[in-house]
Structure formats: structure tokens, C-alpha cells
Design a protein around this motif. Structure first.
Motif, short mmCIF file in Angstrom:
data_model
loop_
_atom_site.label_atom_id
_atom_site.label_comp_id
_atom_site.label_asym_id
_atom_site.label_seq_id
_atom_site.Cartn_x
_atom_site.Cartn_y
_atom_site.Cartn_z
N ARG A 21 50.12 -24.07 4.83
CA ARG A 21 50.06 -22.96 5.79
C ARG A 21 49.88 -23.52 7.21
NH1 ARG A 21 44.69 -22.40 7.20
NH2 ARG A 21 43.14 -22.95 5.62
N PRO A 22 50.06 -22.68 8.22
CA PRO A 22 49.91 -23.16 9.60
C PRO A 22 48.52 -23.73 9.87
CG PRO A 22 51.00 -21.02 9.58
CD PRO A 22 50.52 -21.27 8.17
N ASN A 23 48.49 -24.76 10.72
CA ASN A 23 47.25 -25.32 11.26
C ASN A 23 46.37 -25.99 10.21
OD1 ASN A 23 46.05 -25.78 13.77
ND2 ASN A 23 44.54 -24.19 13.46
N VAL A 24 46.99 -26.52 9.15
CA VAL A 24 46.20 -27.16 8.10
C VAL A 24 46.11 -28.67 8.30
CG1 VAL A 24 48.04 -27.59 6.42
CG2 VAL A 24 45.76 -26.96 5.61
N GLY A 25 46.92 -29.22 9.25
CA GLY A 25 46.80 -30.64 9.57
C GLY A 25 47.98 -31.50 9.18
N LYS A 26 49.15 -30.89 8.97
CA LYS A 26 50.33 -31.66 8.54
C LYS A 26 50.78 -32.66 9.60
CE LYS A 26 52.60 -27.85 7.84
NZ LYS A 26 51.49 -26.92 8.12
N SER A 27 50.86 -32.22 10.84
CA SER A 27 51.30 -33.10 11.92
C SER A 27 50.29 -34.21 12.19
CB SER A 27 51.57 -32.30 13.20
OG SER A 27 52.62 -31.37 13.00
N THR A 28 49.01 -33.88 12.10
CA THR A 28 47.97 -34.90 12.27
C THR A 28 48.08 -35.95 11.17
OG1 THR A 28 46.48 -33.30 13.30
CG2 THR A 28 45.48 -35.29 12.40
N LEU A 29 48.33 -35.50 9.94
CA LEU A 29 48.50 -36.44 8.83
C LEU A 29 49.69 -37.35 9.07
CD1 LEU A 29 47.88 -37.55 6.02
CD2 LEU A 29 49.22 -35.67 5.05
N ASP A 102 43.04 -26.77 3.29
CA ASP A 102 41.94 -26.99 4.23
C ASP A 102 40.59 -26.90 3.50
OD1 ASP A 102 40.05 -26.94 6.26
OD2 ASP A 102 41.25 -25.70 7.58
N LYS A 103 39.96 -28.04 3.28
CA LYS A 103 38.63 -28.11 2.66
C LYS A 103 38.58 -27.23 1.41
CE LYS A 103 36.37 -26.87 6.44
NZ LYS A 103 37.46 -26.73 7.45
N THR A 104 37.58 -26.35 1.35
CA THR A 104 37.42 -25.47 0.18
C THR A 104 38.00 -24.08 0.44
OG1 THR A 104 35.20 -24.87 0.93
CG2 THR A 104 35.37 -26.70 -0.63
N GLN A 105 38.76 -23.94 1.52
CA GLN A 105 39.37 -22.63 1.80
C GLN A 105 40.60 -22.42 0.92
OE1 GLN A 105 40.27 -22.34 5.99
NE2 GLN A 105 38.28 -23.12 6.62
N TRP A 106 40.83 -21.16 0.56
CA TRP A 106 42.07 -20.77 -0.13
C TRP A 106 42.42 -19.38 0.34
CZ3 TRP A 106 45.58 -23.45 -2.76
CH2 TRP A 106 46.57 -22.76 -3.45
N VAL A 126 48.47 -32.73 -4.12
CA VAL A 126 47.66 -31.84 -3.29
C VAL A 126 46.69 -32.70 -2.48
CG1 VAL A 126 46.00 -29.94 -3.24
CG2 VAL A 126 47.86 -29.94 -4.92
N ALA A 127 46.77 -32.58 -1.16
CA ALA A 127 45.85 -33.30 -0.27
C ALA A 127 44.87 -32.29 0.31
CB ALA A 127 46.63 -34.00 0.84
N VAL A 128 43.61 -32.45 -0.02
CA VAL A 128 42.56 -31.54 0.45
C VAL A 128 42.02 -32.11 1.76
CG1 VAL A 128 40.42 -30.34 -0.14
CG2 VAL A 128 42.05 -30.97 -1.95
N ASN A 129 42.45 -31.53 2.87
CA ASN A 129 42.20 -32.11 4.18
C ASN A 129 40.85 -31.66 4.77
OD1 ASN A 129 42.82 -33.65 6.44
ND2 ASN A 129 43.95 -32.01 7.44
N ILE A 159 41.01 -35.86 1.52
CA ILE A 159 41.31 -36.73 2.65
C ILE A 159 40.74 -36.16 3.94
CG2 ILE A 159 43.51 -37.50 1.62
CD1 ILE A 159 44.90 -35.74 3.82
N SER A 160 40.77 -36.96 4.98
CA SER A 160 40.63 -36.47 6.35
C SER A 160 41.76 -37.10 7.14
CB SER A 160 39.28 -36.86 6.96
OG SER A 160 39.31 -36.60 8.36
N ALA A 161 42.75 -36.29 7.51
CA ALA A 161 43.89 -36.81 8.27
C ALA A 161 43.44 -37.34 9.61
CB ALA A 161 44.95 -35.72 8.45
N LEU A 162 42.51 -36.64 10.26
CA LEU A 162 42.07 -37.02 11.60
C LEU A 162 41.25 -38.31 11.58
CD1 LEU A 162 42.04 -36.20 14.58
CD2 LEU A 162 39.95 -34.91 14.12
N LYS A 163 40.38 -38.45 10.58
CA LYS A 163 39.50 -39.62 10.50
C LYS A 163 40.12 -40.78 9.71
CE LYS A 163 36.01 -37.46 12.51
NZ LYS A 163 35.51 -37.82 13.84
N GLY A 164 41.28 -40.51 9.06
CA GLY A 164 41.93 -41.57 8.29
C GLY A 164 41.29 -41.81 6.93
N MET A 165 40.48 -40.88 6.47
CA MET A 165 39.76 -41.05 5.20
C MET A 165 40.69 -40.90 4.00
SD MET A 165 36.37 -38.93 3.96
CE MET A 165 37.24 -37.50 3.30
#
Length: 304
Positions: A21-29, A102-106, A126-129, A159-165
């Protein structure tokens, strides 16, 4: 003659769609997987409008990521329908699909994406960002179990796309899933998009970040001049909006907003192209462009 690398007997190469969905972090990943920014980001949903290829080549492996617009429920305008078609088309022509949540959101939009993926024939990851943002890590395991029941995923990776985790773990999983084959792009190429496209996207990112909720989605950037002369890259760009009021917001008091946007965009463009840039921006009112299929094609939304 093909590169020696392409003749490597153990080489692997495959397309990987990043969906969600929008704003979940695809581009950051994508940017962090590549180690370089090619896809624009902001906190505003639907920042990405086009499918953008990001190419990562290391030794015998070439991962070709497809960063897609967020799949969303609102299809009232032509631009919204275009973004959903772009994301949907990417799912059909890849070797692996990575579904970001996004985390535990659905949400309702997550569920809509899940339904679109039910018929996918290729492996689903499935990547849980944004897991670094969870204060209580104990809530993650039950959520992962729910995702495992809802989705036919090969792997579920926090994962954390922003932190590289855990991106190294995600990458190793993807390498195992892409097929054996020769590389489709030269070793040093990182995207399929043109320099003009990347410049326009950087300008659009700065507008989105500066104005946030002040300016609706009905805004586009059209590159009218892109020319290198005596070591300076000259770029002229028109920013299209739908109404005079939007133009006033974008220009700002005594031109302060458009000036700041231009300064920030110029710095990023100079960094990307490694050259001095002379950037000129102006604003045009073009009523109804975002719901006009012909206008969208003229602005480059025509790759479907």
C-alpha cells in the motif's frame, strides 16, 4: 562482445517487484538495497507514480528491483488508475514478489494488496518494515503468525528499510529465488530511467516534502530543457498544477517556496550527476491534467 561477467556459468538474474500500500517504504527499501538514491521518498502517500527499475549487480548476481506505486483503493482519477495499473502490471512479469507491510498494522489497503497477490505464481516474500519502531517487540511474533496464515509466503522477514536492519538476510533470500541466467544490464547500470526522468522526480520530491498537505496530488514536473554546456548542466522545468491557488502556494511569499525547492533540488541533482547544475523552475496552471489520459501520456505516464 558481451561482458565476461555475463558469461559467468553461475550467474543469476531476476526481476523482483516491491509491492504494498502507499507509504509503506518501498522506495526507501529500494534506495537502501542499492546503496544509492534513485527512487524519491516522502512521508506523503503515493509519492511514487511510475514503476522504476533499480539494478544491483554484485559478482555473479543481478537483482532487478521494480519499485511500484502503492496499490490503493481510490481510483477516481486517471492518475490514480494509472498508478494501480503500473503496480498491477509489475506483478505479472517478475520472478519474485516482495510484499511490504508496516510493522503490526494491517489495513483495508493491505488486504486489497493481499487479494491481488492470491493468484501470483512466483515466490512471495513478506517484508515487515519499520520493525525498529516497535517499542514492544513481543507483539511482533503473533503478528508474523497471522501473516503466515493469511499469505502463502515463502518467507516472512522483519526489516527496517531506513535503518538497514536485516536487509542482508532479505537479499540472500532473493538471490536464492531468482533464476540462473545471464545478466540483462551492464554491471555499473543502476536504473532503466533516463536522466531527465530522475531530475524531474527529484524536483517533485522537494515539492512534496516542502509543501506536504498544502499541495494536493495534482502536481507534475515537465523537463523542458536538459543540456550540458561547458561543464554545466542546464535544466529548465515546468511545474504543473491545476488551479491558480495551488500556483500561489507553490511560489510562496515573494517566491520563497519555489526558491527553496529549486535550491534543494539542485543540490541533489548535482550529487546524482556529479556536475554543476543551473536549474530554472516555473509554475504553470493546466486545469484537469491529472484526470486527462492524453495529458498524462504527454507527461510520460504512457509506459503501460
Amino acid at each position: 562482445m558481451p561482458d565476461d561477467q555475463n558469461l559467468e556459468p553461475n550467474s543469476r538474474c531476476g526481476y523482483i517487484a516491491l509491492v504494498g500500500r502507499p507509504n509503506v517504504g518501498k522506495s526507501t527499501l529500494l534506495n537502501h538495497m542499492l546503496g544509492q538514491k534513485i527512487s524519491i521518498t516522502s512521508r506523503k502517500p503515493q509519492t511514487t507514480r511510475n514503476n522504476v527499475l533499480g539494478i544491483k549487480t554484485e559478482a555473479e548476481n543481478q537483482l532487478i528491483f521494480v519499485d511500484t506505486p502503492g496499490l490503493h483503493l481510490n481510483q477516481s482519477g486517471a492518475i490514480n488508475r494509472y498508478m494501480n495499473r503500473a503496480a498491477g502490471s509489475a506483478i505479472k512479469d517478475v520472478d519474485v514478489v516482495v510484499f511490504l507491510v508496516d510493522k503490526t498494522q494491517w489495513t483495508e489497503e493491505d488486504e486489497a494488496v493481499a487479494k491481488r497477490l492470491e493468484g501470483v505464481k512466483v515466490p512471495l516474500i513478506v517484508a515487515v518494515n519499520k520493525c525498529d519502531q516497535l517499542e514492544d517487540k513481543s507483539v511482533l511474533l503473533p503478528h508474523l503468525e497471522k501473516l503466515a496464515k493469511r499469505l502463502s509466503a515463502r518467507e516472512i522477514v522483519p526489516i527496517s528499510a531506513l535503518k538497514g536492519m536485516h536487509l542482508d538476510r532479505l537479499e540472500s533470500i532473493l538471490i536464492k529465488l531468482i533464476p540462473a541466467g545471464t545478466h540483462l544490464f551492464p554491471e555499473h547500470q543502476i536504473t532503466d530511467r533516463s536522466s531527465r526522468f530522475l531530475a524531474a522526480e527529484i524536483i517533485r520530491e522537494k515539492i512534496t516534502r516542502q509543501l506536504g498537505a498544502e499541495l494536493p496530488y495534482q502536481m507534475a514536473v515537465e523537463i523542458e530543457e536538459f543540456q550540458q554546456d561547458r561543464g554545466i548542466l542546464h535544466i529548465s522545468a515546468a511545474i504543473l498544477v491545476e488551479r491558480d491557488g495551488q500556483k500561489r502556494i507553490l511560489i510562496g511569499d515573494k517566491g520563497d517556496k519555489i526558491k527553496l525547492i529549486g535550491q534543494q533540488a539542485r543540490l541533489d541533482i548535482e550529487s546524482l550527476f556529479e556536475t554543476k547544475v543551473m536549474l530554472k523552475l516555473w509554475v504553470k496552471v493546466k486545469s484537469g491534467w491529472s484526470d486527462d489520459e492524453r495529458a498524462l501520456r504527454s507527461l510520460g505516464y504512457d509506459d503501460l
